[in-house]
Design a protein around this motif. Structure first.
Motif, mmCIF file in Angstrom:
data_model
loop_
_atom_site.group_PDB
_atom_site.id
_atom_site.type_symbol
_atom_site.label_atom_id
_atom_site.label_comp_id
_atom_site.label_asym_id
_atom_site.label_seq_id
_atom_site.Cartn_x
_atom_site.Cartn_y
_atom_site.Cartn_z
ATOM 1 N N VAL A 1 -6.188 13.996 -62.302
ATOM 2 C CA VAL A 1 -7.013 14.045 -61.095
ATOM 3 C C VAL A 1 -8.493 14.000 -61.472
ATOM 4 O O VAL A 1 -9.284 13.299 -60.835
ATOM 5 N N PHE A 2 -8.873 14.702 -62.535
ATOM 6 C CA PHE A 2 -10.269 14.703 -62.968
ATOM 7 C C PHE A 2 -10.718 13.304 -63.371
ATOM 8 O O PHE A 2 -11.845 12.900 -63.071
ATOM 9 N N MET A 3 -9.864 12.547 -64.046
ATOM 10 C CA MET A 3 -10.233 11.193 -64.466
ATOM 11 C C MET A 3 -10.443 10.271 -63.268
ATOM 12 O O MET A 3 -11.162 9.283 -63.364
ATOM 13 N N THR A 4 -9.818 10.587 -62.142
ATOM 14 C CA THR A 4 -9.950 9.761 -60.947
ATOM 15 C C THR A 4 -11.101 10.216 -60.061
ATOM 16 O O THR A 4 -11.885 9.399 -59.592
ATOM 17 N N ALA A 5 -11.208 11.511 -59.820
ATOM 18 C CA ALA A 5 -12.155 12.011 -58.827
ATOM 19 C C ALA A 5 -13.300 12.833 -59.405
ATOM 20 O O ALA A 5 -14.229 13.171 -58.677
ATOM 21 N N ARG B 1 -3.866 7.279 -66.762
ATOM 22 C CA ARG B 1 -4.042 8.299 -65.708
ATOM 23 C C ARG B 1 -2.702 8.808 -65.206
ATOM 24 O O ARG B 1 -2.536 10.010 -64.980
ATOM 25 N N ILE B 2 -1.731 7.919 -65.027
ATOM 26 C CA ILE B 2 -0.408 8.342 -64.557
ATOM 27 C C ILE B 2 0.278 9.208 -65.602
ATOM 28 O O ILE B 2 0.878 10.236 -65.277
ATOM 29 N N LEU B 3 0.187 8.809 -66.861
ATOM 30 C CA LEU B 3 0.790 9.592 -67.938
ATOM 31 C C LEU B 3 0.161 10.977 -68.013
ATOM 32 O O LEU B 3 0.872 11.988 -68.118
ATOM 33 N N LEU B 4 -1.164 11.055 -67.919
ATOM 34 C CA LEU B 4 -1.829 12.355 -67.942
ATOM 35 C C LEU B 4 -1.510 13.174 -66.695
ATOM 36 O O LEU B 4 -1.423 14.401 -66.766
#
Length: 60
Positions: free
Chosen positions: A17-21, A5-8
């Motif tokens: 952001v989409f992968m998180t929220a 997620r940080i790399l993306l």
């Protein structure tokens, strides 16, 4: 998964952001900031991921 997620968030901020929220207001804000410039999008994405991790840690 956090590393991905940080790399993306650095490479393509809206995807991080989409992968998180998922589809949320944060995603649309990030898309707008990324369209204004890559750096504002990255800053917002990293800030959002950090806050999401803090909320998750506080829940435990």
């Amino acid at each position: 998964m956090k590393f991905i997620r940080i790399l993306l968030a650095i490479l393509v901020p809206p995807i991080g952001v989409f992968m998180t929220a998922g589809v949320s207001s944060a995603l649309f804000i990030n898309i707008g900031l990324t369209l204004l410039g890559w750096v504002p999008g990255v800053i917002h994405a990293l800030w959002f991921l950090q806050k999401a991790d803090e909320r998750q840690d506080a829940a435990y």
